[in-house]
Design an enzyme around this catalytic site. Structure first.
Site, PDB file in Angstrom:
ATOM      1  N   ASP A  80       0.822  -1.205   0.000  1.00  0.00           N
ATOM      2  CA  ASP A  80       0.000   0.000   0.000  1.00  0.00           C
ATOM      3  C   ASP A  80       0.860   1.260   0.000  1.00  0.00           C
ATOM      4  O   ASP A  80       1.742   1.423   0.846  1.00  0.00           O
ATOM      5  CB  ASP A  80      -0.897  -0.031   1.248  1.00  0.00           C
ATOM      6  CG  ASP A  80      -1.893   1.102   1.289  1.00  0.00           C
ATOM      7  OD1 ASP A  80      -2.367   1.523   0.213  1.00  0.00           O
ATOM      8  OD2 ASP A  80      -2.205   1.574   2.404  1.00  0.00           O
ATOM      9  N   HIS A 208      -9.533   5.567  -1.515  1.00  0.00           N
ATOM     10  CA  HIS A 208      -8.749   5.653  -0.292  1.00  0.00           C
ATOM     11  C   HIS A 208      -9.409   6.659   0.642  1.00  0.00           C
ATOM     12  O   HIS A 208     -10.043   7.610   0.195  1.00  0.00           O
ATOM     13  CB  HIS A 208      -7.325   6.123  -0.596  1.00  0.00           C
ATOM     14  CG  HIS A 208      -6.487   5.116  -1.296  1.00  0.00           C
ATOM     15  ND1 HIS A 208      -5.344   4.588  -0.747  1.00  0.00           N
ATOM     16  CD2 HIS A 208      -6.611   4.519  -2.516  1.00  0.00           C
ATOM     17  CE1 HIS A 208      -4.797   3.726  -1.591  1.00  0.00           C
ATOM     18  NE2 HIS A 208      -5.553   3.671  -2.674  1.00  0.00           N
ATOM     19  N   SER A 211     -12.963   6.558   5.691  1.00  0.00           N
ATOM     20  CA  SER A 211     -13.367   6.273   7.068  1.00  0.00           C
ATOM     21  C   SER A 211     -14.451   7.212   7.575  1.00  0.00           C
ATOM     22  O   SER A 211     -15.327   6.796   8.333  1.00  0.00           O
ATOM     23  CB  SER A 211     -12.144   6.342   7.996  1.00  0.00           C
ATOM     24  OG  SER A 211     -11.233   5.306   7.704  1.00  0.00           O
TER      25      SER A 211
END
Length: 296
Positions: A80, A208, A211
């Site tokens: 990543d 990405h 959250s």
């Protein structure tokens, strides 16, 4: 069932769902996301950032590969946010089956140059490549270093970038940021921009930093062309918040008394993400999985 990221994301692209890429910082976390992914029969991308690999050591990748081979679901091991071509070589040598080269802070031309070089090398040994175009920035101090403001990906640049590099999947900036947003901030995904990019490029797209975004937005993005979603902060917060609670008892000291509750708390969050992304039950949608492995 060890395979490449491209095998998983091609199936997700065709099936209109997103594969979760769970960032793991130790073997206990990896085993936990493996167990919940098997229970949900969801394909899994085990993502490891260079900082995370430095923490638990490159020798652990051999154990992760072995566990993936024994899994009842298809699994890719993903490097990543690699920062350089040399890091990509390390990832390939260690045994990753998927890599991300992130030169999104460079000029378009430099991003193309380095990404193309990584693609040529990785594809020669059957490893798939993700790149990033545009910058999503960081919501807190733990976010990936980068621009403080989002620089949105444009469909036109995405088309040209893919044409010049031959990359397998593309992380796009459409309204998310790495890390956790402060409580007073409500981020918003530009769904119309996602539609435009997906219609223009027709390859798996990656999100990405999701959250802090509302579940409804994330779920919609997974149906409209996002085929891989990175999850790091959410599962780590669940894991370590529970660990703090367990360690409130000063008499507790053995890992097998501390970690099980932490892993279960993390698995609850991971299960929610798997279902939100539409990945539950999709392990069987990956074609020819029994005979596919990266040549690394």
């Amino acid at each position: 069932m060890l395979t490449t990221g491209n095998v998983l994301l091609t199936a997700a692209h065709e099936g209109n769902y997103a594969v979760p890429a769970f960032n793991v910082s130790d073997y206990a976390m990896f085993n936990g996301v493996m167990e919940i992914s098997e229970a949900e029969q969801a394909p899994l991308i085990a993502a490891i950032h260079p900082d995370e690999l430095a923490h638990f050591g490159r020798d652990a990748v051999a154990a992760i590969r072995e566990r993936a081979h024994r899994s009842s679901i298809p699994v890719a091991i993903h490097w990543d946010h690699g920062a350089s071509y040399e890091q990509m070589l390390t990832a390939i040598q260690v045994g990753f089956t998927s890599v991300m080269i992130d030169r999104s802070m460079d000029s378009f031309e430099e991003n193309v140059r380095i990404t193309k070089k990584v693609v040529e090398t990785a594809h020669a040994v059957g490893v798939s490549v993700e790149a990033e175009l545009g910058t999503i920035g960081a919501a807190d101090s733990y976010g990936e270093a980068g621009a403080k403001e989002i620089i949105y990906t444009t469909p036109e640049e995405a088309v040209e970038f893919i044409r010049q590099t031959g990359v397998d999947s593309l992380a796009v900036a459409i309204g998310t940021s790495h890390g956790l947003f402060p409580p007073e901030v409500t981020p918003e995904i530009k769904i119309d921009l996602l539609r435009e990019i997906k219609a223009a490029v027709q390859i798996p797209l990656v999100l990405h930093g999701g959250s802090g975004n509302p579940d409804a937005e994330i779920g919609q993005a997974a149906k409209l062309g996002i085929n891989k979603i990175n999850i790091s902060s959410d599962i780590k917060v669940a894991y370590h918040n529970e660990m703090r609670a367990v360690l409130a008892d000063p008499k507790v000291r053995e890992p097998n008394a501390i970690q099980p509750r932490c892993i279960e708390a993390m698995k609850e969050v991971a299960a929610h993400k798997i279902r939100l992304f539409g990945a539950d039950g999709q392990a069987s949608s990956v074609p020819g999985i029994s005979g596919v492995q990266a040549r690394v």
